[in-house]
Design an enzyme around this catalytic site. Sequence first.
Site, PDB file in Angstrom:
ATOM      1  N   ASP A  37       0.875  -1.186   0.000  1.00 32.30           N
ATOM      2  CA  ASP A  37       0.000   0.000   0.000  1.00 32.30           C
ATOM      3  C   ASP A  37       0.911   1.236   0.000  1.00 32.30           C
ATOM      4  OD1 ASP A  37      -3.283   0.161   1.073  1.00 32.30           O
ATOM      5  OD2 ASP A  37      -2.131   2.034   0.924  1.00 32.30           O
ATOM      6  N   ASP A  63       3.419   2.055  -4.434  1.00 34.09           N
ATOM      7  CA  ASP A  63       2.407   2.717  -5.254  1.00 34.09           C
ATOM      8  C   ASP A  63       2.184   1.791  -6.453  1.00 34.09           C
ATOM      9  OD1 ASP A  63       1.034   4.187  -7.170  1.00 34.09           O
ATOM     10  OD2 ASP A  63       2.008   6.073  -6.640  1.00 34.09           O
ATOM     11  N   VAL A  64       0.988   1.248  -6.570  1.00 28.31           N
ATOM     12  CA  VAL A  64       0.748   0.237  -7.613  1.00 28.31           C
ATOM     13  C   VAL A  64       0.902   0.780  -9.035  1.00 28.31           C
ATOM     14  CG1 VAL A  64      -0.692  -1.324  -6.237  1.00 28.31           C
ATOM     15  CG2 VAL A  64      -1.765   0.590  -7.478  1.00 28.31           C
ATOM     16  N   ASN A  86      -6.182  -5.306  -5.242  1.00 27.79           N
ATOM     17  CA  ASN A  86      -7.345  -4.723  -4.566  1.00 27.79           C
ATOM     18  C   ASN A  86      -7.270  -3.207  -4.404  1.00 27.79           C
ATOM     19  OD1 ASN A  86      -9.597  -4.738  -2.452  1.00 27.79           O
ATOM     20  ND2 ASN A  86      -7.831  -4.029  -1.259  1.00 27.79           N
ATOM     21  N   TYR A 153     -15.094   5.693 -12.642  1.00 29.80           N
ATOM     22  CA  TYR A 153     -14.967   4.565 -11.697  1.00 29.80           C
ATOM     23  C   TYR A 153     -15.707   3.344 -12.243  1.00 29.80           C
ATOM     24  CZ  TYR A 153     -15.295   1.930  -7.283  1.00 29.80           C
ATOM     25  OH  TYR A 153     -15.205   0.959  -6.315  1.00 29.80           O
ATOM     26  N   LYS A 157     -13.963  -0.285 -13.314  1.00 35.31           N
ATOM     27  CA  LYS A 157     -14.319  -1.561 -12.682  1.00 35.31           C
ATOM     28  C   LYS A 157     -14.903  -2.540 -13.703  1.00 35.31           C
ATOM     29  CE  LYS A 157     -12.973  -0.518  -8.496  1.00 35.31           C
ATOM     30  NZ  LYS A 157     -11.816  -1.220  -7.896  1.00 35.31           N
ATOM     31  N   THR A 188     -16.049   0.963   4.647  1.00 30.66           N
ATOM     32  CA  THR A 188     -14.587   1.154   4.680  1.00 30.66           C
ATOM     33  C   THR A 188     -14.293   2.654   4.555  1.00 30.66           C
ATOM     34  OG1 THR A 188     -14.102   1.196   2.311  1.00 30.66           O
ATOM     35  CG2 THR A 188     -14.343  -0.996   3.312  1.00 30.66           C
TER      36      THR A 188
END
Length: 245
Positions: A37, A63-64, A86, A153, A157, A188
């Site tokens: 993360d 950092d992905v 994720n 978004y 997805k 969350t």
Amino acid sequence: MDIKGKTALITGAAAGIGRATAIAFAERGATRLLIADVDEAGLAETARLAAGDGTRVDVCKLDVTDSDAFAALFDGDASIDIVFNNAGIVSGPPPYPGTPIKRIELLVAINLTSVIVGTTLAVRHMQAHGRGGAIVNTASTGALNPYIDDAPYAASKAGVVMFSRSCGALKDRDGIRVNAVLPGVTETPILEKLGGGERPEWLGPIMEGIRIHQPSDIAAAVVRIVEDDEMAGDYVTLSNDRAAS
Ligand SMILES: NC(=O)c1ccc[n+]([C@@H]2O[C@H](COP(=O)([O-])OP(=O)(O)OC[C@H]3O[C@@H](n4cnc5c(N)ncnc54)[C@H](O)[C@@H]3O)[C@@H](O)[C@H]2O)c1
């Protein structure tokens, strides 16, 4: 796949669904967790909660969107058996089409490009080790329903769903199973990010009318996907039923 004795890499593991999944994998007997993360403090807390009783937790600040750093996680000799891609963000205010272009670019980079890159790195790593593997990618029920206020978004997805479905053929070829999980609204920290730091007012009435998931509900679905050796190129949807009146 039996999670017991396996090594798993989880991105977006500093909070929410990623943290709950780290804890769930540890409870199922995973030997080693690599938790990744950008949020170091959150990762430390996840490590504290997940480590113990035969589970070693390695914290990876990542950092992905940095594909070189992401690739380096797969460089070690040890085999990674499970990857949970994720990490994700929402656009936040203002609603689309007012979303700043830079935010749209970042959202697609995190939510979609990094999932494709992370899956590709994982598949090549698993092919090299010859032990098969399980990869789960986080999409959203937003992938299935048009959503004007955060259209980028929803599109990102939907991309995760079709990408994961397209990778289904890797099961027969390499014993590598790629699937997606589609959470509905889940309690969350991302819900605060919808309002740019505070939970937006419009969310209140929506949340009153539905059954809200807990992160552990989504983690349980991820565990089921990893354990089900038949699932490949498939997805599990956790929609929000109406709350009992
Ligand atoms: N909570 C919901 O209602 C919900 C519903 C559907 C889908 N999802 C998806 O579930 C996933 C997890 O979200 P969550 O609800 O646990 O939210 P969260 O905000 O608690 O967790 C997301 C994590 O991703 C991390 N992250 C963000 N950008 C990153 C980057 N560039 N590199 C590495 N890590 C990064 C954040 O630091 C955070 O720890 C996301 O992909 C999200 O889109 C959530």
